[in-house]
Design an enzyme around this catalytic site. Sequence first.
Site, short mmCIF file in Angstrom:
data_model
loop_
_atom_site.label_atom_id
_atom_site.label_comp_id
_atom_site.label_asym_id
_atom_site.label_seq_id
_atom_site.Cartn_x
_atom_site.Cartn_y
_atom_site.Cartn_z
CE1 TYR A 87 0.76 0.07 4.40
CE2 TYR A 87 -1.53 -0.41 4.81
CZ TYR A 87 -0.26 -0.19 5.28
OH TYR A 87 -0.03 -0.23 6.62
CD GLU A 88 0.70 6.43 0.84
OE1 GLU A 88 -0.39 6.14 1.36
OE2 GLU A 88 0.86 7.43 0.11
#
Lengths: 598, 598
Positions: free
Chosen positions: B440-441
């Site tokens: 994620y990110e």
Amino acid sequence: MPAYRAPKRDIDFVLKELLNSEEHFAGLENAGDMNVELMDAILDSGAKFAEEVVAPLNQVGDEEGCQFDDGKVTTPTGYKEAFHQYAANGWQGLSVPESDGGLGLPGSVGLTLTEMIGSASWAWSMYSGLAGAPISCLVNGGTEEQKQRFLPKLLTGEWAGAMCLTEAHCGSDVGMLRTKAVKNSDGSYTLTGTKIFISGGEQDITDNIVHAILARVEGAPEGNKGISLFIAPKFNVNDDGSLGEFNHITAGNIEKKMGLKGNATCVMNYDGAQAFLLGEENRGLDVMFKLMNTARIGTAVQGLAGAEAAFQGALTYANERLQMRSLTGTKNPDGPADPIIVHPDVRRMLMTQKAFTEGSRALCYWLAQLVDVTKFGSDEAKVKEAEDILGLLTPVAKGFCTETGVEVTNLGMQVFGGHGYIQEHGMEQIVRDTRISTVYEGTTGIQALDLIGRKVMGSGGELLRVFTKKIHKFCAGHVDSENMVPFTEVLSGLNKQWGEITMHVGGKAMEDAEEVGSASVDFLMFSGYVTFAYLWAQMADVAQQKIAEGNDDGFYKAKLATAEFYFKRLLPRAQAHAIGAQAGADTVMQLNADEFAF
Amino acid sequence: MPAYRAPKRDIDFVLKELLNSEEHFAGLENAGDMNVELMDAILDSGAKFAEEVVAPLNQVGDEEGCQFDDGKVTTPTGYKEAFHQYAANGWQGLSVPESDGGLGLPGSVGLTLTEMIGSASWAWSMYSGLAGAPISCLVNGGTEEQKQRFLPKLLTGEWAGAMCLTEAHCGSDVGMLRTKAVKNSDGSYTLTGTKIFISGGEQDITDNIVHAILARVEGAPEGNKGISLFIAPKFNVNDDGSLGEFNHITAGNIEKKMGLKGNATCVMNYDGAQAFLLGEENRGLDVMFKLMNTARIGTAVQGLAGAEAAFQGALTYANERLQMRSLTGTKNPDGPADPIIVHPDVRRMLMTQKAFTEGSRALCYWLAQLVDVTKFGSDEAKVKEAEDILGLLTPVAKGFCTETGVEVTNLGMQVFGGHGYIQEHGMEQIVRDTRISTVYEGTTGIQALDLIGRKVMGSGGELLRVFTKKIHKFCAGHVDSENMVPFTEVLSGLNKQWGEITMHVGGKAMEDAEEVGSASVDFLMFSGYVTFAYLWAQMADVAQQKIAEGNDDGFYKAKLATAEFYFKRLLPRAQAHAIGAQAGADTVMQLNADEFAF
């Protein structure tokens, strides 16, 4: 989760084109009626069983897990039925000698089933796999009477089994075990103690469970020299084969684990269980050692099986998931984006998966053939060579195929992005299920000590020389093949370096015993990369021959491209391990235990 | 599971001795009343909160998970109370400008809390962490009226927030999003659409949840150029600040995930929700980009936080678990075996953990200081340099600290052997919780493309030159220091090589756009190893000075030994990445999509 499809083409390639099963079987004696047609038939039914019966049980097994209630274990929906279907196929006795009621086939055939069924669901496959352990103990160390009492129903799958070694305070250090055996007047023993991490120690699949247990006879020496091997059924077995009284073997609990939730990992209590000695008192580890090579190769196959499942999932997703455009122009003009397989970094992940998975398959299947040779070979020199190479490469396969297997399963999740972290796609389950493979049946660290300490240094380098000579011969045999030189040049250099690292570490170890341990895992990983390089060079060779013969269906092109990828992008990692192995014990030994953190 | 203990000594070392916080704070303007004493006070209370309040919630959060029932989410026992305790400490507004109701302190201070509280329980910490995202959106892009309506209760923790970007068909490729915004006559918008993977999108912790949502205004251009950023509360907010009607923002479900089970990952439905535009229409990504550096550094800290927790667990276990004897003689004669920390390979794992963990801490804390400089710096040249280095190293930190963080958490499990696979010890949870950080990110692959494509090639190599000059200067400044030469010689070579690899890939990319993607992750990993080498060389330098000053409590000896370990045993991996980065796009591009498997 994409449905599992047995990789029959690649299995065929390895068995027939790389490892020449026909010639292999022809060189065996008394190995049942083994031939390639029979192998194909077993492979086909194994593939069908894995795809249709086992694969559908994998996710449900993870979700439901095993339930424990007052000593009873409930396995997930469908597990029991599939087990009996498996046993009905006769696979439990595939490699058991005919004289003991099995089919007497070479174990290399069974290993393909281990892979396919293991990819479909490793958790499920452990119930049949672990039943194989007491079967092997009985075959290797049982008396005729013991065999007759226990083997027939283990082979039909009416009963299953469990392997009981670990105790709470001793895992790797089995010599510390405390489970106690007291000899009875009738020659049997009474067992008292508690074991942990017993896969399938209790379950609701079979009427009886036959435990193979390491214990210490009263008064036996301390350490490894006082360990005996026993067999004890959950229910006593009457002379007519019917079940008798409960034998005081109880599950105290089951573990909550990271993965393999469909398989019950039990705490087992032996509260005065009647047990039967296998082999001689205090010589239990001798029988165990006979199983060790195949058990370790079997665990290496868990790395392979998880890797294959993760590769299949990632490849399917990479072809379906649309996200961004190719930097070299739109590839899917009718869609809102291109499938992510157009992106080079996604391909790097897939190629890494493919190279490690197919490399693992080649190594595991080859070692299984060598086990066949040690059991059924007639040529004494070949048997000796097979034993030597097996001794050397079994810890390499166990360590390297599981470490790279864990990497490959994580790459499978990574290809899925955030969706890989979600349970419904099944990718994170493969990571969790495969993660234990670098731990049980001897951690990577234990394999590495076995490799460098016992096998390489312990043989004065002889086992390594047997294999490096073989590699040298392969390279020398291809000096005139222009297409093979890119492979053999690199391989040949690494082969030489392998010996040099060994000399270097061996030399330093004379002065400091910690040098071996400090070098060990890097040495194992270096060995794994070289071993895979040898196999990938051979696969490139076969592929090039097939292409030269006009075969152009893409399979051999892919094989060659994967070999190139392996040599150019994965094999360079070997040098970091070479440096690590030779960095010296000082790098790890200079701190006191209380100086690691403040 | 060993209790979490905040690594205050090492945090102190990094902040004060490596990064000289005193001088750093002195160089900032308008950064509240920041000074070292205040930092110490915040650190102390943060450590206490992490150890005493948050750490006890971690395992229970994993066991209970979040429950979903008809749109309602129930978080684990104790989560709510701890959240309000956190907010009561004023930490939610630590780095929010005083003019917006916060404390206006530099973000580097908050980052130490992120680490400590994140090690204690990352799942819990996400509720406060994600609330920080809409706060930042408002601070960066909100009107005064919007700020007044939403900020005060976000800062007191009466409300929390959620960041809503991903949709089922678009993650990395945010330009494909479909959530629709229609402008109303009163200037607000009506949102319709579905988002997935929304952390804390629904919960039972706060009375209201403020969503920051990316959506496409009716008629907006396709792709990234038509994306706008909106703010929409779960319950409308009346002019007097009281809660009004339900705003048609509903959780459709929560995901079952590999880890972070205490944090609710929601499918969010916006069924005609009233929303307010932040900034200009179609310029939503501009506001997002302002958050991106800190969000990515924050995710890098997840790698660090998981690594620290895993290292602590493994170190405690290695000192307690007795198994086998040291090869150089018994070390624990009164026990049945020696603690496993005597074994060199266990130490290799612990040293690897230590080197990556402490390297990550140095990198993340340094980058957080650079963020401070970009916000509060008065010296224009320094601000420019900080921006350049941040641009270059943020994707490196996100990619490298999370990839090595995952490795370190897995080593933590490995040290525990089979016990690491069992949930009760908490080690496998750390692996599962940390695993998402490379995804994620922005996945590691996305970070790598940002690094090599946007930052390095995109600046014509300028951003890289800014940093390599800095490294060069450091090395040149230590040529006369005999003790530093072993570090600076290697570092200086790698620094030069970094430029060469960039030239090589850049040259090839002129001919084939796939070269950049093919090289990207290897380039990022190489960059990470060099960046850590720069930091470890600096840490070795500080340690040597302290030792020369007569400091001998072991801390600096350990620091130096870890630097040596990093240079001798981990840094050599950089060469495999250098080779991979330059291996050429052919290695991954030559197969057709249907040739990966047969």
